[in-house]
Design a protein around this motif. Structure first.
Motif, PDB file in Angstrom:
ATOM      1  N   ARG A   1     -19.345   1.485  49.986  1.00 17.03           N
ATOM      2  CA  ARG A   1     -19.254   1.820  51.416  1.00 17.03           C
ATOM      3  C   ARG A   1     -19.089   3.335  51.609  1.00 17.03           C
ATOM      4  O   ARG A   1     -19.571   3.905  52.576  1.00 17.03           O
ATOM      5  CB  ARG A   1     -18.066   1.063  52.021  1.00 17.03           C
ATOM      6  CG  ARG A   1     -17.644   1.458  53.416  1.00 17.03           C
ATOM      7  CD  ARG A   1     -18.648   0.959  54.439  1.00 17.03           C
ATOM      8  NE  ARG A   1     -18.236   1.261  55.804  1.00 17.03           N
ATOM      9  CZ  ARG A   1     -18.404   2.451  56.389  1.00 17.03           C
ATOM     10  NH1 ARG A   1     -18.943   3.445  55.721  1.00 17.03           N
ATOM     11  NH2 ARG A   1     -18.021   2.635  57.638  1.00 17.03           N
ATOM     12  N   GLN A   2     -18.384   3.982  50.664  1.00 17.60           N
ATOM     13  CA  GLN A   2     -18.133   5.420  50.798  1.00 17.60           C
ATOM     14  C   GLN A   2     -18.893   6.220  49.742  1.00 17.60           C
ATOM     15  O   GLN A   2     -18.388   7.201  49.218  1.00 17.60           O
ATOM     16  CB  GLN A   2     -16.635   5.690  50.690  1.00 17.60           C
ATOM     17  CG  GLN A   2     -15.843   4.947  51.749  1.00 17.60           C
ATOM     18  CD  GLN A   2     -14.532   5.632  52.081  1.00 17.60           C
ATOM     19  OE1 GLN A   2     -14.495   6.818  52.398  1.00 17.60           O
ATOM     20  NE2 GLN A   2     -13.440   4.887  52.003  1.00 17.60           N
TER      21      GLN A   2
ATOM     22  N   PRO B   1     -14.764  -1.910  55.867  1.00 16.95           N
ATOM     23  CA  PRO B   1     -13.832  -0.902  56.393  1.00 16.95           C
ATOM     24  C   PRO B   1     -13.724   0.304  55.462  1.00 16.95           C
ATOM     25  O   PRO B   1     -14.165   0.255  54.312  1.00 16.95           O
ATOM     26  CB  PRO B   1     -12.514  -1.663  56.408  1.00 16.95           C
ATOM     27  CG  PRO B   1     -12.620  -2.608  55.247  1.00 16.95           C
ATOM     28  CD  PRO B   1     -14.079  -2.996  55.166  1.00 16.95           C
ATOM     29  N   THR B   2     -13.141   1.389  55.948  1.00 12.66           N
ATOM     30  CA  THR B   2     -12.742   2.516  55.103  1.00 12.66           C
ATOM     31  C   THR B   2     -11.225   2.657  55.284  1.00 12.66           C
ATOM     32  O   THR B   2     -10.752   3.535  55.984  1.00 12.66           O
ATOM     33  CB  THR B   2     -13.442   3.829  55.523  1.00 12.66           C
ATOM     34  OG1 THR B   2     -13.177   4.040  56.916  1.00 12.66           O
ATOM     35  CG2 THR B   2     -14.942   3.745  55.321  1.00 12.66           C
TER      36      THR B   2
ATOM     37  N   ILE C   1      -7.422   6.042  49.898  1.00 11.02           N
ATOM     38  CA  ILE C   1      -6.911   4.668  50.022  1.00 11.02           C
ATOM     39  C   ILE C   1      -5.627   4.548  49.208  1.00 11.02           C
ATOM     40  O   ILE C   1      -5.629   4.764  47.999  1.00 11.02           O
ATOM     41  CB  ILE C   1      -7.924   3.626  49.491  1.00 11.02           C
ATOM     42  CG1 ILE C   1      -9.280   3.776  50.181  1.00 11.02           C
ATOM     43  CG2 ILE C   1      -7.371   2.209  49.688  1.00 11.02           C
ATOM     44  CD1 ILE C   1     -10.380   2.876  49.604  1.00 11.02           C
ATOM     45  N   GLU C   2      -4.533   4.185  49.870  1.00  9.47           N
ATOM     46  CA  GLU C   2      -3.293   3.979  49.147  1.00  9.47           C
ATOM     47  C   GLU C   2      -3.195   2.493  48.796  1.00  9.47           C
ATOM     48  O   GLU C   2      -3.366   1.634  49.661  1.00  9.47           O
ATOM     49  CB  GLU C   2      -2.119   4.398  50.039  1.00  9.47           C
ATOM     50  CG  GLU C   2      -0.781   4.324  49.338  1.00  9.47           C
ATOM     51  CD  GLU C   2       0.382   4.479  50.332  1.00  9.47           C
ATOM     52  OE1 GLU C   2       1.528   4.268  49.912  1.00  9.47           O
ATOM     53  OE2 GLU C   2       0.127   4.793  51.522  1.00  9.47           O
TER      54      GLU C   2
ATOM     55  N   HIS D   1     -13.652  -6.852  47.362  1.00  6.21           N
ATOM     56  CA  HIS D   1     -13.698  -6.377  45.985  1.00  6.21           C
ATOM     57  C   HIS D   1     -13.836  -4.854  46.068  1.00  6.21           C
ATOM     58  O   HIS D   1     -14.632  -4.348  46.862  1.00  6.21           O
ATOM     59  CB  HIS D   1     -14.883  -6.983  45.229  1.00  6.21           C
ATOM     60  CG  HIS D   1     -14.781  -6.768  43.736  1.00  6.21           C
ATOM     61  ND1 HIS D   1     -14.767  -5.511  43.176  1.00  6.21           N
ATOM     62  CD2 HIS D   1     -14.656  -7.645  42.700  1.00  6.21           C
ATOM     63  CE1 HIS D   1     -14.644  -5.627  41.855  1.00  6.21           C
ATOM     64  NE2 HIS D   1     -14.575  -6.917  41.541  1.00  6.21           N
ATOM     65  N   VAL D   2     -13.097  -4.110  45.235  1.00  2.00           N
ATOM     66  CA  VAL D   2     -13.129  -2.649  45.363  1.00  2.00           C
ATOM     67  C   VAL D   2     -14.534  -2.080  45.169  1.00  2.00           C
ATOM     68  O   VAL D   2     -14.867  -1.049  45.758  1.00  2.00           O
ATOM     69  CB  VAL D   2     -12.122  -1.946  44.414  1.00  2.00           C
ATOM     70  CG1 VAL D   2     -10.687  -2.298  44.774  1.00  2.00           C
ATOM     71  CG2 VAL D   2     -12.410  -2.269  42.954  1.00  2.00           C
ATOM     72  N   GLN D   3     -15.393  -2.757  44.380  1.00  2.00           N
ATOM     73  CA  GLN D   3     -16.732  -2.220  44.158  1.00  2.00           C
ATOM     74  C   GLN D   3     -17.492  -2.049  45.469  1.00  2.00           C
ATOM     75  O   GLN D   3     -18.265  -1.105  45.630  1.00  2.00           O
ATOM     76  CB  GLN D   3     -17.528  -3.130  43.213  1.00  2.00           C
ATOM     77  CG  GLN D   3     -17.686  -4.550  43.737  1.00  2.00           C
ATOM     78  CD  GLN D   3     -18.461  -5.447  42.777  1.00  2.00           C
ATOM     79  OE1 GLN D   3     -19.477  -5.052  42.250  1.00  2.00           O
ATOM     80  NE2 GLN D   3     -17.969  -6.646  42.540  1.00  2.00           N
TER      81      GLN D   3
END
Ligand code: SF4
Ligand code: SF4
Lengths: 209, 314
Positions: free
Chosen positions: B151-152, B19-20, B52-53, B144-146
């Motif tokens: 993705r972006q 997702p984004t 992203i909050e 995982h944030v990585q």
């Protein structure tokens, strides 16, 4: 000192693993040895051999495993699981084997160093928070300069709930048992994975099997 | 060193399926909060740039995975605390972003055990019930944030303010992300997506021989087997990076970062001089995106970081 004997082997070992719910069905292992080939611990300490450990479990040689020093060496890096053609999640098996060994009073020296983390985590619901005031000040200063809370503090509600989990999951009881169980002396002794038995011709010393 | 690209095994479908999000629950890491607080800050900075909050909760506790895998608590505690911790984002209606490979791996594995074994599920459900919380249903997604950064990647590339031209960077992926074969966006044995990120930031990726070797610190072996296996292992790894000319290494796990950064002091003291700063991938991205360097917390590192980054700060 006891010598290992096939007549002591027991299917109970494999059954206990199967019912733990932690490990998969290790009968899928085809003994290909890929796990051992990619294992960083085996590269440094060749007597640690994941393929062999699976064989011993399947044979039911639980005394050998329970008293083994090798089982405590695994880094849990999961290289073995990443490469295993039979999709065996070896680290979970290892986690269970270690519990099994502990339930026989072995391996305490490899677990004792972590009990203080647990005691502290039970109070703070955070692991590794240092106790030394100077180190804490250092962390406070750095975190504050980054605009973060001076220390990572879990709410009172969070801590109370976490402590309640220790009660209701039987962890408090488990820890008490752990601390009260004395370490059972090992009656197979090892030299880098080789089993040693007393040498009758030269009493007091040992020879390799 | 462009050779590695030919072997890329990144799964484009899995990347596209990520997702984004505009809002995520941020799962805090104990090791991260204590050893390298700059990582948490960097995650928020990069998140902000991507819209992203991150929402956190003071009720979230330790994931309990470390204590479990050191065999120092019984498995039920880890199952129950996973169930409880994940009930918090579930209540908020948010998916979870994690920046520690340890928390990530444990949360995913334990959530999987909770939902594949009815007896384990009962442990989790009973715990939440006793605490007056809703049952954990298992629909909450854990990222995982990585992988969210990857993705972006295009957007990140367009936001680079400090191109890291000429900086030779090498990756340490960490085992507990790649071990998640069923969801990981890259191959467990030959991952390359961190190298893709370095290139997007203008840097030069370097492949070193022991790139895929683990940090040796998980499940507490750094305490019990430090001399026996851990130090020889890390020494091999860091020397192989030094031989390849690595100037900076990144991790995606504060635990790995602790091992690879702090142990260099001992390795050097024992006659193998090595000085390769090790930082989190999110810190590297935040730096390239122009974040003020004081905000990234490099003071926490044992092996000094600024000497290799200084020239990019105007
Ligand atoms: S890689 Fe898998 S199948 Fe092969 S020996 Fe190891 S556990 Fe058995
Ligand atoms: S998880 Fe353990 S057995 Fe498997 S490769 Fe890593 S160190 Fe070796």
């Amino acid at each position: 000192m006891k010598r290992e004997q096939a007549s002591d082997w027991s299917i109970e070992f494999e059954n206990a693993i199967a019912t733990s719910g932690l490990a998969d069905d290790i009968r899928r292992c085809i003994s290909c040895g890929k796990c051992t080939g990619v294992c960083p611990v085996a590269a440094i300490s060749p007597s640690y051999n994941p393929r062999q450990i699976i064989r011993e479990v399947l044979l039911g040689n639980y005394e050998r495993i329970v008293q083994s020093e090798e089982i405590w060496r695994c880094f849990w890096c999961a290289n073995c699981a990443a490469t295993c053609p039979s999709e065996i999640k070896y680290p979970l098996l290892m986690l269970y084997i270690r519990y099994f060994s502990m339930s026989h009073g072995a391996g305490k020296k490899h677990v004792d160093p972590f009990i203080r983390f647990v005691t502290k985590a039970r109070q703070e619901a955070v692991t590794f928070q240092p106790g030394k005031p100077a180190r804490l000040d250092e962390i406070r200063e750095l975190r504050s300069s980054l605009g973060l809370a001076p220390l990572r503090i879990v709410s009172d509600k969070g801590i109370k709930e976490y402590q309640k989990l220790f009660e209701i999951t039987g962890t408090d009881e488990w820890l008490k048992n752990y601390q009260e169980t004395p370490e059972v002396p090992i009656d197979l002794s090892y030299l880098e994975g080789k089993i040693l038995v007393p040498d009758d011709s030269n009493s007091g010393s040992e020879r390799e099997v | 060193m462009e050779e590695y690209q030919k072997l890329s095994l990144i799964d484009p479908q899995r990347v596209a399926n990520l997702p984004t999000p505009d809002k995520l629950f941020l799962f805090l890491s104990c090791t991260g909060s204590i050893e390298y607080p700059g990582t948490e800050r960097a995650v928020r900075i990069v998140g902000e740039k991507l819209g992203i909050e991150f929402i956190e909760s003071v009720d979230q506790t330790c994931c309990t995975g470390y204590m479990l895998t050191c065999n120092a608590v019984n498995p039920q505690l880890a199952l129950a605390s996973t169930s409880r911790n994940l009930s918090i984002p579930q209540e908020m209606g948010l998916d979870v972003g994690v920046f520690c490979n340890g928390c990530y791996g444990y949360l995913r594995e334990l959530a999987h055990l909770l939902h594949s074994n009815p007896a384990f599920k009962e442990v989790g459900d009973k715990a939440n019930q006793a605490l007056g919380r809703e049952k954990f249903h298992g629909h909450t997604k854990i990222y995982h944030v990585q992988e969210l950064w990857f993705r972006q990647l295009e957007k990140l590339t367009s936001l680079v303010k400090r191109p890291l031209t000429g900086l030779k960077i090498a990756a340490h992926y960490g085992c507990h992300y790649l071990a998640n074969k069923d969801v990981a966006i890259d191959d467990a044995q030959y991952p390359t997506f961190h190298e893709e990120i370095y290139k997007a930031l203008g840097a030069t990726p370097v492949v070193y021989k022991e790139r895929r070797a683990c940090c040796g610190y998980s499940v507490g072996r750094g305490f019990t087997h430090r001399e026996e296996t851990v130090l020889p292992h890390i020494t091999n790894k860091m020397l192989s990076a030094a031989t390849a000319g690595v100037q900076l290494m990144t991790t995606t796990c504060p635990g790995c970062n602790t091992a690879l950064d702090r142990e260099q002091k001992t390795i050097t003291a024992r006659g193998n001089a090595v000085s390769i700063p090790v930082i989190d991938l999110s810190q590297l991205i935040a730096f390239a995106l122009g974040a003020p360097v004081e905000q990234l917390g490099f003071k926490a590192n044992t092996t000094p970081v600024l000497p290799v980054l200084e020239r990019f700060i105007k």
